[in-house]
Enzyme design. Structure first.
Site, PDB file in Angstrom:
ATOM      1  N   HIS A 206       0.795  -1.230   0.000  1.00 28.65           N
ATOM      2  CA  HIS A 206       0.000   0.000   0.000  1.00 28.65           C
ATOM      3  C   HIS A 206       0.826   1.278   0.000  1.00 28.65           C
ATOM      4  CE1 HIS A 206       0.894   0.145   4.312  1.00 28.65           C
ATOM      5  NE2 HIS A 206       0.567   1.430   4.255  1.00 28.65           N
TER       6      HIS A 206
HETATM    7  C1  UD1 Z   1      -2.149   6.123   4.979  1.00 28.04           C
HETATM    8  C2  UD1 Z   1      -0.897   6.717   5.608  1.00 28.04           C
HETATM    9  C3  UD1 Z   1       0.175   5.641   5.689  1.00 28.04           C
HETATM   10  C4  UD1 Z   1      -0.325   4.394   6.376  1.00 28.04           C
HETATM   11  C5  UD1 Z   1      -1.628   3.925   5.747  1.00 28.04           C
HETATM   12  C6  UD1 Z   1      -2.207   2.782   6.528  1.00 28.04           C
HETATM   13  C7  UD1 Z   1      -0.480   9.094   5.172  1.00 28.04           C
HETATM   14  C8  UD1 Z   1       0.325  10.070   4.393  1.00 28.04           C
HETATM   15  N1  UD1 Z   1      -0.367   7.800   4.815  1.00 28.04           N
HETATM   16  O1  UD1 Z   1      -1.824   5.740   3.665  1.00 28.04           O
HETATM   17  O2  UD1 Z   1       1.283   6.134   6.418  1.00 28.04           O
HETATM   18  O3  UD1 Z   1       0.639   3.385   6.263  1.00 28.04           O
HETATM   19  O4  UD1 Z   1      -2.570   5.005   5.740  1.00 28.04           O
HETATM   20  O5  UD1 Z   1      -3.068   2.014   5.771  1.00 28.04           O
HETATM   21  O6  UD1 Z   1      -1.189   9.490   6.073  1.00 28.04           O
HETATM   22  N2  UD1 Z   1      -8.948   4.923   0.181  1.00 28.04           N
HETATM   23  C9  UD1 Z   1     -10.199   4.383   0.048  1.00 28.04           C
HETATM   24  N3  UD1 Z   1     -10.908   4.117   1.184  1.00 28.04           N
HETATM   25  C10 UD1 Z   1     -10.433   4.360   2.426  1.00 28.04           C
HETATM   26  C11 UD1 Z   1      -9.158   4.919   2.549  1.00 28.04           C
HETATM   27  C12 UD1 Z   1      -8.418   5.193   1.423  1.00 28.04           C
HETATM   28  O7  UD1 Z   1     -10.674   4.135  -1.061  1.00 28.04           O
HETATM   29  O8  UD1 Z   1     -11.142   4.086   3.417  1.00 28.04           O
HETATM   30  C13 UD1 Z   1      -8.155   5.171  -1.048  1.00 28.04           C
HETATM   31  C14 UD1 Z   1      -8.404   6.539  -1.654  1.00 28.04           C
HETATM   32  O9  UD1 Z   1      -8.334   6.389  -3.047  1.00 28.04           O
HETATM   33  C15 UD1 Z   1      -7.217   7.339  -1.162  1.00 28.04           C
HETATM   34  C16 UD1 Z   1      -6.114   6.288  -1.110  1.00 28.04           C
HETATM   35  O10 UD1 Z   1      -6.770   5.093  -0.732  1.00 28.04           O
HETATM   36  O11 UD1 Z   1      -6.884   8.415  -1.994  1.00 28.04           O
HETATM   37  C17 UD1 Z   1      -4.999   6.608  -0.147  1.00 28.04           C
HETATM   38  O12 UD1 Z   1      -5.524   6.879   1.159  1.00 28.04           O
HETATM   39  P1  UD1 Z   1      -4.676   7.818   2.166  1.00 28.04           P
HETATM   40  O13 UD1 Z   1      -5.336   7.833   3.479  1.00 28.04           O
HETATM   41  O14 UD1 Z   1      -4.350   9.084   1.511  1.00 28.04           O
HETATM   42  O15 UD1 Z   1      -3.295   7.075   2.267  1.00 28.04           O
HETATM   43  P2  UD1 Z   1      -2.956   5.551   2.591  1.00 28.04           P
HETATM   44  O16 UD1 Z   1      -2.274   4.966   1.405  1.00 28.04           O
HETATM   45  O17 UD1 Z   1      -4.144   4.849   3.108  1.00 28.04           O
HETATM   46  N1  UDP Z   2      -4.224  -4.898   8.747  1.00 29.45           N
HETATM   47  C1  UDP Z   2      -5.552  -5.300   8.838  1.00 29.45           C
HETATM   48  N2  UDP Z   2      -6.185  -5.729   7.705  1.00 29.45           N
HETATM   49  C2  UDP Z   2      -5.546  -5.797   6.487  1.00 29.45           C
HETATM   50  C3  UDP Z   2      -4.196  -5.372   6.412  1.00 29.45           C
HETATM   51  C4  UDP Z   2      -3.567  -4.918   7.560  1.00 29.45           C
HETATM   52  O1  UDP Z   2      -6.123  -5.285   9.921  1.00 29.45           O
HETATM   53  O2  UDP Z   2      -6.171  -6.207   5.503  1.00 29.45           O
HETATM   54  C5  UDP Z   2      -3.535  -4.463   9.977  1.00 29.45           C
HETATM   55  C6  UDP Z   2      -2.178  -5.088  10.205  1.00 29.45           C
HETATM   56  O3  UDP Z   2      -2.280  -6.340  10.816  1.00 29.45           O
HETATM   57  C7  UDP Z   2      -1.483  -4.061  11.066  1.00 29.45           C
HETATM   58  C8  UDP Z   2      -2.037  -2.773  10.558  1.00 29.45           C
HETATM   59  O4  UDP Z   2      -3.246  -3.092   9.852  1.00 29.45           O
HETATM   60  O5  UDP Z   2      -1.868  -4.206  12.430  1.00 29.45           O
HETATM   61  C9  UDP Z   2      -1.056  -2.168   9.613  1.00 29.45           C
HETATM   62  O6  UDP Z   2      -1.654  -1.187   8.872  1.00 29.45           O
HETATM   63  P1  UDP Z   2      -1.152  -0.767   7.420  1.00 29.45           P
HETATM   64  O7  UDP Z   2      -0.374  -1.852   6.789  1.00 29.45           O
HETATM   65  O8  UDP Z   2      -2.346  -0.275   6.711  1.00 29.45           O
HETATM   66  O9  UDP Z   2      -0.248   0.516   7.747  1.00 29.45           O
HETATM   67  P2  UDP Z   2       1.222   0.752   8.300  1.00 29.45           P
HETATM   68  O10 UDP Z   2       1.454  -0.099   9.481  1.00 29.45           O
HETATM   69  O11 UDP Z   2       2.165   0.465   7.170  1.00 29.45           O
HETATM   70  O12 UDP Z   2       1.229   2.201   8.601  1.00 29.45           O
END
Ligand code: UD1
Ligand code: UDP
Length: 357
Positions: A206
């Site tokens: 991601h």
């Molecule tokens: C964010 C965090 C990242 C973290 C991750 C956990 C920042 C800069 N990044 O990244 O550090 O590791 O969360 O998962 O804060 N989207 C959906 N539905 C949702 C959420 C997101 O469709 O419920 C899609 C949207 O297209 C959105 C994209 O995912 O633009 C990215 O979401 P965003 O919250 O900006 O960043 P993450 O990649 O989720």
């Molecule tokens: N996680 C979850 N469901 C998923 C993928 C990840 O519950 O389908 C959990 C995972 O076990 C961990 C946390 O989400 O506890 C990590 O989040 P993510 O990978 O989104 O973000 P990061 O840790 O890189 O910020």
């Protein structure tokens, strides 16, 4: 005297998981008010965690949603400021390194409300990562900095931050210790997906630097496509969007599923042969559970897992990915880098002491 009042700002999946542990430890001692920024909003990226992990309902839903960094963070800042004006808390608590983290810390700091940062001191030394920017800024705005590892403490000291730094261990370790048995009892994910223990690879992707760059994403998928192993891929919505827009095809041995709740993912992690990921949280969980981890990045904040031999950094290099899926087999004993599983309770003690002094 009433209970100490803490406003906790959270909004992304890993923060809900950390809050499950911390909020439960806080309940008895503090009045905690949760503010959900709405950064993650799909039911399987948000609601599922509140329901299955019994996280208290947020008093405020800011419903900010997705957007460019500045727009998202700016909207959060405006909305959080209003909440803080109403609630007038003693502390604002933030987790990790997302845009919700920075917005919470900045809003509080400007209003001279002391900030508590959980998971302070992590560094990748790659400032191109939005998370690295968020964590550096948040640490420098914080009054109490809860560091999960000795390395995190050193990173803070190197930047001149000594005051308020407390090594308490990692709340995600508390979480795994508490929930892994519950996952075993409650999750039926292996049967639901027709999987046998140790006969599949679990993969998550991601991180922006992998998804937003078509060459990197193609190269990662080529590596996954090239192996013979069964791969299960719970797909983050960001990655789904980019795979589609770049027209990247996944081979049939890759089973794509929706994002999972925590109990299901912990079950899938524990029964996996190996884990391939760019997630920060999942690198640690792989280590806690003793599952070899192949990390799709050039560097990691969780350097101990690499130094101990249980995590290998392969970037987006197709050949390295294939090589590690077939050949990476750690054998070292794992060391206790992440505390004793008591991080949340230690945080409570530090906060109470801070107040007394
Ligand atoms: C964010 C965090 C990242 C973290 C991750 C956990 C920042 C800069 N990044 O990244 O550090 O590791 O969360 O998962 O804060 N989207 C959906 N539905 C949702 C959420 C997101 O469709 O419920 C899609 C949207 O297209 C959105 C994209 O995912 O633009 C990215 O979401 P965003 O919250 O900006 O960043 P993450 O990649 O989720
Ligand atoms: N996680 C979850 N469901 C998923 C993928 C990840 O519950 O389908 C959990 C995972 O076990 C961990 C946390 O989400 O506890 C990590 O989040 P993510 O990978 O989104 O973000 P990061 O840790 O890189 O910020």
């Amino acid at each position: 005297m009433g209970k100490l009042k803490i406003v906790t700002v959270l909004g992304a999946r890993p923060q809900f998981i950390k809050a499950a542990v911390v909020s439960s430890a806080f309940r008895e001692h503090f009045e905690e008010i949760l503010v959900h920024t709405g950064q993650h909003y799909d039911p399987n990226m948000s609601d599922v965690f509140f329901e299955e992990l019994h996280i208290p309902n947020p008093k405020y839903h800011l419903n900010i949603g997705s957007g460019p960094h500045g727009e998202m963070t700016g909207a959060m800042l405006t909305a959080i400021e209003k909440v803080l004006e109403t609630e007038k808390p003693d502390f604002v608590l933030v987790y990790g390194d997302t845009n919700s983290t920075l917005a919470g810390a900045l809003a509080a700091s400007k209003m001279l409300i002391p900030v508590i940062h959980v998971e302070a001191g992590l560094r990748s030394f790659n400032k191109a990562m939005p998370e690295e920017q968020n964590r550096i800024l948040t640490d420098h705005l914080s009054e109490l900095l809860f560091a999960p590892t000795q390395t995190a403490v050193k990173n803070l000291h190197r930047e001149g931050i000594h005051q308020g730094v407390h090594l308490v261990g990692d709340v995600m370790y508390d979480g795994i210790l508490h929930f892994r048995e519950i996952a075993r009892q409650k999750s039926s994910i292996l049967a639901d997906l027709g999987l046998a223990e140790k006969e599949y690879i679990l993969c998550t992707i991601h991180r922006a630097e992998n998804t937003n760059d078509p060459e990197r994403l193609k190269s990662i998928v080529s590596g996954l496509n090239a192996v013979l192993e069964k791969i299960v891929l719970p797909l983050h919505p960001r990655t789904q969007k980019y795979l589609q827009s770049y027209g990247i095809r996944l081979a049939d041995h890759i089973q794509v599923i929706d994002p999972l709740g925590y109990l299901d993912i912990v079950m899938l992690e524990s029964a996996a042969k190996k884990i391939v990921t760019d997630s920060g949280g999942i690198q640690k969980e792989a280590f806690f559970l003793g599952i070899p981890c192949i990390t799709l990045r050039e560097e990691t904040e969780w350097v101990e897992t690499v130094e101990n031999g249980w995590n290998t950094l392969v970037g987006a290099d197709e050949q390295k990915i294939v090589g590690a899926i077939t050949g990476f087999n750690p054998a070292e004993e794992r060391s206790d880098y992440f505390g004793t599983g008591n991080a949340a309770a230690e945080m409570v003690a530090v906060i109470r002491n801070t107040l007394k002094n």
